[in-house]
Design an enzyme around this catalytic site. Sequence first.
Site, short mmCIF file in Angstrom:
data_model
loop_
_atom_site.label_atom_id
_atom_site.label_comp_id
_atom_site.label_asym_id
_atom_site.label_seq_id
_atom_site.Cartn_x
_atom_site.Cartn_y
_atom_site.Cartn_z
N HIS A 122 -52.80 -9.19 44.25
CA HIS A 122 -53.49 -9.41 45.47
C HIS A 122 -52.14 -8.91 46.37
O HIS A 122 -50.97 -9.39 45.93
CB HIS A 122 -53.79 -10.95 45.65
CG HIS A 122 -54.16 -11.12 47.05
ND1 HIS A 122 -53.71 -11.21 48.27
CD2 HIS A 122 -55.60 -11.53 47.38
CE1 HIS A 122 -54.55 -11.88 49.21
NE2 HIS A 122 -55.98 -11.77 48.67
N ASP A 199 -49.57 -16.75 40.20
CA ASP A 199 -50.69 -16.87 41.28
C ASP A 199 -51.90 -17.40 40.68
O ASP A 199 -52.80 -16.51 40.13
CB ASP A 199 -50.76 -15.39 42.01
CG ASP A 199 -51.90 -15.49 42.95
OD1 ASP A 199 -52.54 -16.51 43.08
OD2 ASP A 199 -51.83 -14.23 43.65
N GLN A 202 -57.11 -17.81 41.77
CA GLN A 202 -58.58 -17.35 41.36
C GLN A 202 -58.79 -18.21 40.14
O GLN A 202 -59.71 -18.20 39.28
CB GLN A 202 -58.71 -15.82 41.26
CG GLN A 202 -58.79 -15.31 42.32
CD GLN A 202 -59.85 -15.64 43.34
OE1 GLN A 202 -60.84 -16.22 43.00
NE2 GLN A 202 -59.84 -15.31 44.70
N LYS A 225 -60.02 -22.61 48.12
CA LYS A 225 -60.90 -21.71 47.05
C LYS A 225 -61.36 -22.74 45.81
O LYS A 225 -62.00 -22.18 45.00
CB LYS A 225 -59.94 -20.67 46.49
CG LYS A 225 -59.88 -19.33 47.18
CD LYS A 225 -58.97 -18.49 46.62
CE LYS A 225 -58.35 -17.62 47.51
NZ LYS A 225 -58.96 -16.52 48.28
N CYS A 363 -57.89 -6.86 49.41
CA CYS A 363 -56.44 -7.31 49.42
C CYS A 363 -55.75 -6.85 48.08
O CYS A 363 -54.64 -7.43 47.61
CB CYS A 363 -56.16 -8.64 49.74
SG CYS A 363 -56.57 -9.07 51.50
N1 PLP Z 1 -53.83 -14.27 45.26
C1 PLP Z 1 -55.16 -14.01 44.81
C2 PLP Z 1 -55.09 -13.57 43.59
C3 PLP Z 1 -56.16 -14.22 45.79
O1 PLP Z 1 -57.33 -13.84 45.38
C4 PLP Z 1 -55.86 -14.66 47.06
C5 PLP Z 1 -56.96 -14.89 48.01
O2 PLP Z 1 -58.11 -14.26 47.99
C6 PLP Z 1 -54.56 -15.03 47.43
C7 PLP Z 1 -53.76 -14.99 46.72
C8 PLP Z 1 -54.32 -15.67 48.68
O3 PLP Z 1 -54.81 -16.70 48.78
P1 PLP Z 1 -54.66 -17.54 50.46
O4 PLP Z 1 -55.21 -16.43 51.43
O5 PLP Z 1 -55.63 -18.79 50.39
O6 PLP Z 1 -53.22 -17.70 50.59
#
Ligand code: PLP
Length: 406
Positions: A122, A199, A202, A225, A363
């Site tokens: 992401h 990270d 998900q 999430k 993203c």
């Molecule tokens: N990393 C992953 C794999 C994501 O899917 C997302 C959000 O969709 C994020 C990071 C960023 O999360 P946040 O916008 O809650 O900080």
Amino acid sequence: MPLDIDKIREDFPILNRTVEGNRLIYLDNAATSQTPRCVVDSICQMYYEHKANVHRGVHTLSQEATDRVEEARTKVKEFINAGSTEEIIFTRGTTEGINLVASSFGDSLCNGDEIIVTVMEHHSNIVPWQLLQRNCRVVLRVVPMNADGSLMLDAYEDLFTDNTRLVALAHVSNVLGTVNPVKEMIAIAHRHGVPVLVDGAQAVAHRRVDVVDLDADFYAFSAHKMYGPVGVGILYGKRRFLEALPPYQGGGEMIGHVSFEKTTFADLPFKFEAGTPDYVGMAAMTAAIDYITSLGLDNIAAHEQELLAAATAGLMEIPGMKIFGNAPGKEGVISFLVDGIHHYDMGMLLDKMGVAVRTGHHCAQPLMTTLGIEGTVRASFAAYNSIDEVNRFVAAVARAAAMFRK
Ligand code: PLP
């Protein structure tokens, strides 16, 4: 144990609403999940009964608010099996957790240092590392993937050099659903003496995460999430790393003593929690985690696998269908395109039929470039989605595809 979906759905009033005259089918859970009554009630209760700034007051309300936040920290610690609450930093979300590490850990990097990321990251796990370029030339080395969306582990191992300082990788891809073998990848990194940031955005709402078993050095995720409040996240970090890192932001709460000449910093975890945080949301993490625990993560995972299998089989019947990502054991995320139909058009038509899906690059533009596409349509599942919804979603996609073929 199978989940009682009808009963679960009663906990989410939003699922009763209609969109364009159709009952809502919410399949954008990878972007944000819906919030059960118990979490909203916890937020209301905090506003109505306990609202006061935390960690500052001797008065009753402030102590009650502080107790609720610290109870939530303990809940998070137990949820991911961290060693201590000092290793649990409240953030605004995954993005801020990764930026925190990039900023604080990045202080120690110099020209030519390398960070390994994967092709499916992401933007939140790419751009913070690129921002380090402002101070020094940090090189990103990228783990490639196979056609099914699984990472090439041999290539990963080959990326390590004497200059590798960190591995930063997604536990689960938000586009492909691939569940990366993070435990194995962390062990490989540690053999090279390199720490790993995972990270987990998900992952945490869909599978058991045990940061000690994984041996993750940092693990970041977002409450919104995981049926939790918006604006709150968690960064887990091993105590020895957190102790060694400089603070991320300066301000109230993160200090030991301040003078114009010199400031000392608070102990963990407060060293990384400057300013008034979203203590209402933080406290509501308790309700979110209790909710997930009451359903059972294994039950949620099994249910989402059923939805994934049904949706995949149904979609594959549609002429011109291409699904991106079919690695073994993938999570309940399906990215797809139908030949000749722009993802945006498909998303708009599905919305007209009451189906909420994500369209675009999610993203993850470097991943889109690797796949040779601009974007996909993405459906992603949560505990409250039903097989009936999956069937209606598949029928809606088939109907939309047929409209374009006319
Ligand atoms: N990393 C992953 C794999 C994501 O899917 C997302 C959000 O969709 C994020 C990071 C960023 O999360 P946040 O916008 O809650 O900080």
